[in-house]
Scaffold this motif. Structure first.
Motif, PDB file in Angstrom:
ATOM      1  N   PHE A 751      47.654  -4.286  45.806  1.00  0.00           N
ATOM      2  CA  PHE A 751      48.018  -3.498  44.621  1.00  0.00           C
ATOM      3  C   PHE A 751      47.456  -4.190  43.392  1.00  0.00           C
ATOM      4  O   PHE A 751      47.604  -5.400  43.216  1.00  0.00           O
ATOM      5  CB  PHE A 751      49.544  -3.375  44.519  1.00  0.00           C
ATOM      6  CG  PHE A 751      50.026  -2.805  43.209  1.00  0.00           C
ATOM      7  CD1 PHE A 751      49.987  -1.431  42.989  1.00  0.00           C
ATOM      8  CD2 PHE A 751      50.485  -3.647  42.195  1.00  0.00           C
ATOM      9  CE1 PHE A 751      50.425  -0.907  41.775  1.00  0.00           C
ATOM     10  CE2 PHE A 751      50.915  -3.122  40.989  1.00  0.00           C
ATOM     11  CZ  PHE A 751      50.879  -1.749  40.776  1.00  0.00           C
ATOM     12  N   VAL A 754      49.565  -0.186  37.750  1.00  0.00           N
ATOM     13  CA  VAL A 754      49.915   1.226  37.549  1.00  0.00           C
ATOM     14  C   VAL A 754      49.031   1.758  36.433  1.00  0.00           C
ATOM     15  O   VAL A 754      48.985   1.203  35.330  1.00  0.00           O
ATOM     16  CB  VAL A 754      51.397   1.382  37.164  1.00  0.00           C
ATOM     17  CG1 VAL A 754      51.706   2.847  36.876  1.00  0.00           C
ATOM     18  CG2 VAL A 754      52.299   0.846  38.272  1.00  0.00           C
ATOM     19  N   LEU A 762      47.859   4.934  40.685  1.00  0.00           N
ATOM     20  CA  LEU A 762      47.840   3.490  40.883  1.00  0.00           C
ATOM     21  C   LEU A 762      46.393   3.030  41.111  1.00  0.00           C
ATOM     22  O   LEU A 762      45.546   3.807  41.527  1.00  0.00           O
ATOM     23  CB  LEU A 762      48.676   3.108  42.107  1.00  0.00           C
ATOM     24  CG  LEU A 762      50.124   3.618  42.179  1.00  0.00           C
ATOM     25  CD1 LEU A 762      50.729   3.210  43.509  1.00  0.00           C
ATOM     26  CD2 LEU A 762      50.950   3.081  41.027  1.00  0.00           C
TER      27      LEU A 762
END
Length: 818
Positions: A751, A754, A762
């Protein structure tokens, strides 16, 4: 000057023994020749006593020479060039004999040793043929002895001395560490700088290389005996040699076939070209004398039974031995050094090897044409439906096959002689196969039919016996081809038809000869040597056809990850990439790279690969390995391993290997919302949902930690699916990113951030890497019914030796009835 640490005695003794061998072999030749010419019995016996004594001394000298060379190799006496160039301190004891015959000189000694044993048998059992046959054998010994003496005569070097010292060889002359700079001579203690030898060629460190060369060279040596009988017949103008020579010719055919296919077994187990026969020039050069020897055996049988084909019997035995000598030239002259994995390199002995060929071939051919007109022959032509006619046709087909093979193999020789630059074919295997398959068809058919025919004339009753085996073979072929469809379209429909026809011929040869044993010979197996050999040939032909045409690559790369680039020898698409500990779908099997280990004794990096069948649940583990290269070559050479089933082999080797190491690849950003997809080189990545988990303390307002996890699915190109769950741990103002790895696809997903709270966009990072774990690429090939190849060879050799026994018994009976 005396040099510290040198062991001169074994070299001096060995060289002396080789000189003695040279001298007494010439004495034996002369004495046997005089014994053959002697008319008075006492004079004949006197010359024979002298000849035998000389030959026995020569045999002892050969054993001493081999013993001295073995002592030098086994004791790592690297002051000798032969030991330094073929051995090292780490070599296993079992491979010392392989060192002995790896070099030219050692292989000539091996050949000579077998001549000694065969000569002793001729002396014991030869009878009236002892003197003329041993004249030829002893002269062959003399010629072989010249190959290892290493002396200069009028400036011309004769042979290559295996007992030459490193300081005599000149290989150290330009290395300053060995030279005393003050005197320009070798340092007295130069040996302390000579730490180790170059070692045995890595591809020869295999148990087959301990047993294959002795058997093959016994086959080469055995061709001398039929040639010697043949030459004796020409020399003495006596054609009765065709009966005592037959067991020797059968022995030669059997041993040669065993030796040649032992080489095929070595290639199958040690080399990684994926098979047992590659039409390598040296393979071909050893096969050609066998083909001609078998042709000679059949013509010999024809003459013994019908008095036809004496001239062709002479020619085939002459040519069989001559092509053994020619194969020696091809192997040792260096002319094939770039085109064969078997070729010897080293001292250029081309002129001596050519002389070796001519000194036997020219006198034999001269005597043949000189005596040709006086050879007994029948003027009446053979009957079309006679055994001798079709055996003669079969012999000519074998000879044609040999000529075509040796013609293609000799292209480098042709180019060198005529200065041409004829390039080898793009597909060398098919260049041979497209011709030899039709020859195989004819031979298979003749093998099935000819034994049912009678000598001189065959009646209708005998021909009717063919009906049942013909129908059975036809039915079996149809059933087999319906069950195991041969769909080899690589070279077109014409070649496919030839495959089907030759498969029938192979089955027909097996069925026909079984039928002959039980229907004609009434099950008398002792007299069925020829039929057993023919059954073996049929099995061999059947195994070659099916294992080659139905060869199936199982290791199609479903991962899309490659560790090497495509070359003319290897295609990444046919090599599956495996990651340590990760089961990978490979069609019929789930395959797991379990791990690797280093066998320091054998210098092998051994890989453990586990196979599990997806339908039947069968499990097995294979251990292909890499053998460390030597002789200033970097890296490792791949050696295969196989799982043998009754109906197939699963053959594997490791084409590349990569240890887990530093990763230099970077992450590629990708934008995703729930339900979106992004792509990578071998498939796509789907974001299923985002899971946010807060701790209990966070919910009560005492803590601010939370975990956001991405529920993702990686879908590979072949449909395989893998879960991925990258996370981010947020604790107060600190965020820890926890990436997830999909080893089977070489993927790392994390990740990033955002992008848009409102639409849930994302940013993730995607990295593709081959260095996430230990990995290898594996080539896996299925060879159906390859066991028929090895079974066929064994049965064929048994048939040859049954024929040897049968022929020997006939000779004993004929002697006892006189």
């Amino acid at each position: 000057m005396t040099y510290t640490g040198e062991h001169l005695l074994p070299g001096q003794l060995g060289h002396l023994a080789s000189i003695v061998s040279l001298v007494v072999s010439l004495i034996a030749t002369f004495a046997f020749f005089k014994a053959n010419r002697a008319v008075i019995l006492e004079e004949k016996k006197s010359w024979l006593r002298m000849a035998r004594t000389a030959f026995f001394i020569e045999a002892l000298a050969v054993v001493v020479t081999i013993g001295c060379l073995y002592y030098i190799l086994s004791n790592n006496l690297f002051e000798y060039y032969y030991a330094w160039s073929h051995s090292d301190k780490t070599l296993q004891t079992e491979y010392i004999f392989s060192c002995l015959w790896e070099g030219q000189e050692g292989s000539f000694l091996l050949w000579t040793f077998w001549h000694c044993l065969l000569g002793i048998i001729i002396i014991a059992k030869g009878g009236k043929w002892e003197a003329p046959v041993m004249t030829v054998v002893s002269f062959a010994q003399f010629c072989l002895a010249t190959m290892i003496i290493g002396v200069y005569v009028f400036g011309l070097k004769i042979g290559s001395d295996p007992f030459l010292l490193m300081r005599q060889k000149g290989i150290l002359d330009n290395a300053p560490v060995f030279i005393d700079q003050a005197t320009g001579l070798f340092k007295q203690d130069y040996l302390k700088y000579l730490k180790d030898g170059q070692g045995l060629n890595a591809t020869l460190q295999n148990y087959w290389m301990v047993i294959h060369p002795p058997i093959l060279f016994l086959g080469f040596a055995s061709t001398t005996i039929p040639f010697a009988y043949c030459f004796s017949g020409l020399m003495n103008k006596d054609h009765s040699w065709t009966k005592p020579v037959l067991p020797w010719a059968a022995f030669s055919g059997g041993i040669l076939s065993l030796g040649i296919m032992m080489g095929g077994a070595w290639a199958y187990e040690s080399l990684n070209f994926g098979g047992y026969w590659a039409w390598d020039p040296v393979e071909n050069a050893s096969m050609v004398p066998w083909l001609i020897m078998v042709a000679g055996i059949h013509c010999n049988l024809v003459f013994n039974h019908s008095k036809y084909s004496l001239k062709t019997t002479y020619l085939f035995y002459i040519l069989s031995f001559s092509f053994v000598l020619y194969s020696t030239f091809l192997t040792r002259s260096g002319i094939l050094g770039d085109t064969s994995v078997h070729a010897f390199t080293g001292a250029d002995m081309s002129a001596q090897l050519i002389t070796f060929i001519l000194v036997f071939f020219l006198p034999a051919i001269y005597l043949f044409f000189k005596n040709k007109s006086s050879m007994p022959t029948l003027k009446k032509e053979e009957e079309l439906y006679s055994r001798e006619f079709w055996m003669f046709i079969g012999s000519l087909v074998l000879f044609l096959s040999a000529l075509l093979i040796i013609g293609q193999t000799s292209m480098p020789v042709f180019n060198k002689i005529f200065g041409t630059k004829i390039a080898p074919p793009e597909d060398p295997k098919f260049a041979y196969n497209k011709i030899q398959i039709f020859i195989a068809f004819v031979l298979g058919m003749l093998t099935a039919i000819t034994q049912f025919l009678k000598y001189k004339k065959t009646g209708k009753k005998d021909l009717k016996r063919l009906l049942v085996p013909t129908l059975i073979a036809l039915a079996l072929t149809i059933i087999f081809c319906l069950i195991i469809k041969i769909d080899y379209y690589t070279h077109g429909a014409g070649f496919l038809v030839a495959l089907y026809l030759t498969t029938f011929a192979a089955i027909y040869a097996i069925v026909g000869n079984f039928s002959y044993i039980f229907a004609v010979l009434r099950g008398k197996i002792k007299t069925a040597g020829a039929s057993v050999a023919h059954i073996g040939f049929g099995l061999l032909l059947f195994g070659v056809l099916i294992s080659s045409s139905k060869e199936l690559i199982l290791s199609h790369n479903t991962t899309g990850i490659t560790l090497f680039e495509k070359t003319k020898d290897e295609d990444p698409a046919e090599n599956i990439t495996l990651f340590k500990g990760v089961p990978i779908d490979m069609g019929r099997y789930m395959v797991t790279f379990v791990g690797d280990s280093m066998n320091t004794r054998d210098k092998q990096r051994v890989f453990t690969v586990h196979f599990k069948g997806k339908t039947n649940g069968e499990e097995f583990t294979l251990h292909p390995y890499w053998l460390k290269n030597n002789r200033q070559q970097e890296g490792y050479g791949a050696t295969p391993d196989s799982k043998h089933f009754w109906n197939k082999d699963i053959y594997t080797y490791v084409s590349s290997w990569q240890k887990e190491g530093m990763d230099t690849t970077t992450f590629r950003p990708a934008e995703l919302a729930v339900g979106d997809t992004t792509f990578y080189s071998n498939g796509m990545i789907i974001l299923n949902k985002v899971n946010v988990t807060q701790s209990a303390a966070t919910k009560s307002g005492n803590d601010s930690s939370m975990v956001m996890g991405l529920d993702m699915t990686v879908v590979a190109r072949d449909g395989s699916k893998f879960p991925a769950n990258p996370k981010v741990l947020i604790n107060k103002d600190k965020a820890d990113v926890i990436a997830d790895t999909v080893l089977a696809q070489g993927l790392v997903i994390k990740f990033n951030k955002v992008l848009n709270d409102k639409n849930g966009k994302l940013e993730i990072g995607v990295k593709e890497s081959n260095s996430l774990n230990d990995s290898l690429t594996l080539k896996v090939i299925e060879f159906p019914l390859i066991g028929a190849v090895w079974l066929g060879v064994i049965v064929m050799v048994i048939g040859f030796f049954m024929s040897v026994y049968q022929g020997y018994r006939k000779l004993k009976l004929s002697k006892s009835t006189r």
